[in-house]
Design a protein around this motif. Sequence first.
Motif, short mmCIF file in Angstrom:
data_model
loop_
_atom_site.label_atom_id
_atom_site.label_comp_id
_atom_site.label_asym_id
_atom_site.label_seq_id
_atom_site.Cartn_x
_atom_site.Cartn_y
_atom_site.Cartn_z
N ALA A 197 0.90 -1.16 0.02
CA ALA A 197 -0.08 0.05 0.13
C ALA A 197 0.69 1.14 -0.17
N ASP A 198 0.34 2.20 -0.70
CA ASP A 198 1.21 3.59 -0.88
C ASP A 198 0.23 4.73 -0.76
N GLY A 199 0.77 5.99 -1.34
CA GLY A 199 -0.24 7.04 -1.16
C GLY A 199 -0.30 7.46 0.21
N PHE A 200 0.46 7.22 1.12
CA PHE A 200 0.27 7.65 2.41
C PHE A 200 1.55 9.09 2.57
N GLU A 201 1.12 10.03 3.44
CA GLU A 201 1.87 10.82 4.12
C GLU A 201 2.83 10.35 4.90
N ARG A 202 2.33 9.74 6.08
CA ARG A 202 2.97 9.13 7.25
C ARG A 202 2.08 8.12 7.50
N PRO A 203 2.39 6.75 7.28
CA PRO A 203 1.61 5.60 7.56
C PRO A 203 1.99 5.26 9.04
N ASN A 204 1.10 4.95 9.80
CA ASN A 204 1.38 4.83 11.19
C ASN A 204 0.87 3.41 11.65
N GLY A 205 -0.19 3.49 12.65
CA GLY A 205 -0.94 2.45 13.14
C GLY A 205 -1.57 1.69 12.10
N LEU A 206 -1.53 0.17 12.54
CA LEU A 206 -2.29 -0.53 11.57
C LEU A 206 -2.99 -1.81 12.56
N ALA A 207 -4.26 -2.16 11.92
CA ALA A 207 -4.93 -3.40 12.78
C ALA A 207 -5.74 -3.81 11.85
N PHE A 208 -5.97 -5.44 12.16
CA PHE A 208 -6.84 -5.81 11.30
C PHE A 208 -8.37 -6.06 11.82
N SER A 209 -9.22 -6.20 10.94
CA SER A 209 -10.59 -6.54 11.51
C SER A 209 -10.40 -8.00 12.17
N PRO A 210 -11.43 -8.24 12.77
CA PRO A 210 -11.29 -9.69 13.56
C PRO A 210 -11.15 -10.88 12.72
N ASP A 211 -11.94 -10.59 11.49
CA ASP A 211 -11.86 -11.72 10.44
C ASP A 211 -10.51 -11.82 9.42
N GLU A 212 -9.93 -10.56 9.78
CA GLU A 212 -8.78 -10.29 8.98
C GLU A 212 -9.08 -9.95 7.25
N SER A 213 -10.39 -9.52 7.16
CA SER A 213 -10.67 -9.25 5.85
C SER A 213 -10.53 -7.56 5.42
N VAL A 214 -10.29 -6.96 6.42
CA VAL A 214 -10.00 -5.66 6.52
C VAL A 214 -8.81 -5.28 7.23
N LEU A 215 -7.77 -4.31 6.62
CA LEU A 215 -6.70 -3.85 7.22
C LEU A 215 -6.91 -2.37 7.59
N TYR A 216 -6.84 -1.71 8.76
CA TYR A 216 -7.16 -0.43 8.92
C TYR A 216 -5.62 0.10 8.89
N ILE A 217 -5.23 1.44 8.27
CA ILE A 217 -4.00 1.96 8.58
C ILE A 217 -4.32 3.44 8.67
#
Length: 296
Positions: free
Chosen positions: A172-192
């Motif tokens: 994944a790119d297009g970030f200014e400053r990527p920082n914290g990240l976490a998956f949804s409980p079923d790992e279908s979504v990654l929040y960044i």
Amino acid sequence: MHNAPVGFRKLDERFAIKGDRYLECLYTGGRWLEGPVYVPSGKYLLFSDIPNDRIMRWDETDGSVSVFRSPAGYTNGHTLDRQGRLVSCSHGERRVERTELDGSVTVIADRWNGKRLNSPNDVVVSSDGAVWFTDPVYGILSDYEGHQAEPEIDGCHVYRVDPATGAVDLVADGFERPNGLAFSPDESVLYIADTHGGHLRAFDVDGGRLSGGDVFCESPGGNLDGLRVDTQGRVWAAAEDVYCFDPDGTHLGTLPIPQPAVSNLVFGGPKRNRLFITATDSVYSIILNANGAWQL
């Protein structure tokens, strides 16, 4: 150390979070605390004191705080893999590393396409053993959180380390400053979190690939930093305070923290219902009627 009364701010009728009537201050006296990770096998919390180049250890059995490792490579974010091994982001060494059960350290990733990483910031390990991490430049901007240096990579990106081959892929790119990240409980979504962008992005996960990346929510206040997700799929984010978001992106409520900035958080304790919070120079905790989804 002083405990602080809790005043949850309910912004949506679906926000039914309750818990202790106070924030318990577990430790104060750091310089900039980050990267909390709860180790259930030992009943302790580890957290980074980045400018002081040390990892601290809070013991759940007696409340004592001691130095776990110093020097520590100016480590920032930590997590555990499914074998209980500590996985850390080292600003100083510009790498992601794993502490083996015998105490030795294994380098997981330090380069992409032959170029040194900037300064890995936060990390999660998915159930298949893949290591996902963000790589902003905070550790090389000055000597405060690492060692000042010129970046070798053009931009700040998010990477995945293949569990079978060890290959490091930009996902994944297009970030200014990527920082914290976490998956949804079923790992279908990654929040960044994009700290300088002022928002969270949500990516669809398909094996080792990400797609989408639309803005999930804007920051209600302060710079978005560390993330965790509970078993109901709610996203807990550190910024000016601790913010709780519904899986649809609605800001449900806020847990005010008596510090200028909150850096990170993690669920722990025997039932993963104790929220540990690193905020500026202190560590707080509160037991809630919500349970964390592993270290996701």
